[in-house]
Write a protein that holds these residues in place. Structure first.
Motif, PDB file in Angstrom:
ATOM      1  N   ILE A  52       0.838  -1.198   0.000  1.00 59.75           N
ATOM      2  CA  ILE A  52       0.000   0.000   0.000  1.00 59.75           C
ATOM      3  C   ILE A  52       0.869   1.243   0.000  1.00 59.75           C
ATOM      4  O   ILE A  52       0.604   2.211  -0.708  1.00 59.75           O
ATOM      5  N   SER A  53       1.931   1.223   0.811  1.00 61.19           N
ATOM      6  CA  SER A  53       2.806   2.389   0.946  1.00 61.19           C
ATOM      7  C   SER A  53       4.220   1.915   1.242  1.00 61.19           C
ATOM      8  O   SER A  53       4.415   0.960   2.006  1.00 61.19           O
ATOM      9  N   ASP A 137      -4.497   5.020   6.266  1.00 65.25           N
ATOM     10  CA  ASP A 137      -3.928   5.062   4.912  1.00 65.25           C
ATOM     11  C   ASP A 137      -4.387   3.860   4.087  1.00 65.25           C
ATOM     12  O   ASP A 137      -4.615   3.975   2.878  1.00 65.25           O
ATOM     13  N   LYS A 140      -7.859   4.545   2.908  1.00 65.15           N
ATOM     14  CA  LYS A 140      -7.813   5.514   1.793  1.00 65.15           C
ATOM     15  C   LYS A 140      -7.385   4.829   0.501  1.00 65.15           C
ATOM     16  O   LYS A 140      -7.919   5.116  -0.574  1.00 65.15           O
ATOM     17  N   TRP A 141      -6.420   3.921   0.603  1.00 67.74           N
ATOM     18  CA  TRP A 141      -5.953   3.206  -0.587  1.00 67.74           C
ATOM     19  C   TRP A 141      -7.076   2.360  -1.178  1.00 67.74           C
ATOM     20  O   TRP A 141      -7.284   2.345  -2.396  1.00 67.74           O
ATOM     21  N   SER A 144      -9.551   4.515  -2.950  1.00 69.62           N
ATOM     22  CA  SER A 144      -9.049   5.097  -4.197  1.00 69.62           C
ATOM     23  C   SER A 144      -9.411   4.258  -5.414  1.00 69.62           C
ATOM     24  O   SER A 144      -9.322   4.722  -6.542  1.00 69.62           O
ATOM     25  N   HIS A 145      -9.847   3.014  -5.204  1.00 68.67           N
ATOM     26  CA  HIS A 145     -10.237   2.137  -6.308  1.00 68.67           C
ATOM     27  C   HIS A 145     -11.690   2.324  -6.722  1.00 68.67           C
ATOM     28  O   HIS A 145     -12.155   1.645  -7.647  1.00 68.67           O
ATOM     29  N   ALA A 152      -4.834   4.461  -7.407  1.00 72.81           N
ATOM     30  CA  ALA A 152      -3.419   4.777  -7.228  1.00 72.81           C
ATOM     31  C   ALA A 152      -2.574   4.000  -8.226  1.00 72.81           C
ATOM     32  O   ALA A 152      -3.052   3.084  -8.911  1.00 72.81           O
ATOM     33  N   ASN A 154      -0.417   1.870  -7.562  1.00 73.57           N
ATOM     34  CA  ASN A 154      -0.357   0.470  -7.129  1.00 73.57           C
ATOM     35  C   ASN A 154      -1.773  -0.104  -6.992  1.00 73.57           C
ATOM     36  O   ASN A 154      -2.097  -0.811  -6.044  1.00 73.57           O
ATOM     37  N   GLU A 155      -2.614   0.194  -7.959  1.00 69.74           N
ATOM     38  CA  GLU A 155      -4.009  -0.257  -7.919  1.00 69.74           C
ATOM     39  C   GLU A 155      -4.102  -1.779  -7.994  1.00 69.74           C
ATOM     40  O   GLU A 155      -3.217  -2.449  -8.519  1.00 69.74           O
TER      41      GLU A 155
END
Length: 330
Positions: A52-53, A137, A140-141, A144-145, A152, A154-155
């Motif tokens: 994710i990060s 986070d 949120k990731w 984001s999809h 993102a 890294n989807e």
């Protein structure tokens, strides 16, 4: 020549964790890590690990239910999404452990949901509140999809093609249940990531504490009780100590539980669990707060702390999983 700096234990919670003078950490109760699997032979559930990060390092294991052979690329089957925070006192266990991998293979096969099991940073190497930020986070990731434009770099295609972003849930057990509270409160206080709202929250045997004993909690020697010791170990600089709102959400001056940012809540407890009364205390606190939503309490008799994680194929664990299936789909 003998070393002048022998390796010594500088901090510990006996049988759970030891911190040594050279900075190394031992976690004796942690179960081994196991790899993800495509089409688990027992359940048909697929899993994979994603990053994710990088900074900070946050990752997850994603579980996808077995897809029917008739699923079409143009009309893929959509599933609710559960963003999950594992237990372990904030200082041990993992989304990649044998314990949670077995649990989620069974859970996903029975509930037909996508699970994003978050690998957050652990104390004492990363004291609280690091894990709260990591789990926010991760949410949120996932959010984001919700549209191709937001995704993102890294989807993840499983989320894009099979995630139902109208049915996003957060859940966790023990310390993970505590993280659910923090994430849900933040969701109620900040704009929703990518306008994706949390539909529901699952608190499984959540870890909370306070300086005032409740229910069956001991009045004397409380500062040597495990809930006290854990909090001091994972967040030694916490303002207010054991009455910090992160561990005592009903403390004077704590934000009102009316602000929980979801529409449905279930609090799960077990009669023999030492944290049982805290779960009921939290449930009653939400009820009194004026929070506007559907609130349920699920209690299992004769079981101890996170019995469903340790024995996911037991009769009583299956009973809870079936209950949660209804919670996630109705």
């Amino acid at each position: 020549m003998a070393s002048t700096n022998p390796k010594e234990i500088v901090a510990e919670l006996p049988t759970y964790i030891r911190v040594f003078s050279d900075g190394t950490v031992e976690r004796p109760r942690e179960t081994p890590f196991v790899p993800p699997s495509i089409h688990d032979p027992l359940t048909g559930v697929s899993s994979k690990d994603i990053i994710i990060s990088q900074t900070p390092p946050v990752s997850a294991r994603i579980y996808l239910p077995k897809l029917p052979p008739t699923t079409l690329q143009d009309h893929p089957q959509k599933f609710p999404i559960l963003v999950y925070f594992h237990g372990g006192g904030f200082f041990f266990e993992s989304a990649f452990s044998q314990l949670y991998h077995r649990y989620f293979n069974i859970f996903v096969s029975q509930t037909n949901v996508i699970v994003v099991s978050v690998e957050y940073r652990l104390a004492p190497e990363h004291p609280l509140p690091a894990c709260y930020h990591d789990c926010w986070d991760a949410l949120k990731w996932v959010a984001s999809h919700s549209t191709q434009n937001n995704a993102a770099a890294n989807e993840d295609p499983w989320l894009i093609f099979h995630g139902n972003f109208q049915r996003i849930f957060i859940g966790g057990d023990s310390a993970g249940g505590n993280i659910v509270h923090k994430v849900a409160m933040r969701a109620g206080a900040e704009p929703s990531p990518c306008d994706v709202k949390i539909l529901g929250a699952i608190f499984s045997h959540p870890y909370f504490c306070s300086s005032n004993p409740i229910g069956s909690e001991a009045v004397t020697g409380r500062e040597q009780s495990l809930p006290y010791l854990v909090w001091d170990f994972v967040y030694p600089s916490a303002p207010g100590g054991i009455d910090n709102p992160m561990v005592n959400p009903l403390a004077p001056g704590a934000p009102s539980l009316e602000g929980l940012g979801c529409s449905k809540i279930v609090v799960c407890v077990a009669s023999e669990d030492k944290l049982r009364d805290r779960g009921v205390w939290y449930f009653e606190g939400v009820k009194r707060s004026g929070w506007q939503g559907e609130l349920e309490l699920f209690e299992e008799q004769g079981e101890d702390h996170v019995y469903h994680i340790f024995h996911p194929d037991s009769e009583k664990a299956m009973k809870l999983i079936k209950f949660l299936r209804l919670f996630l789909h109705e």
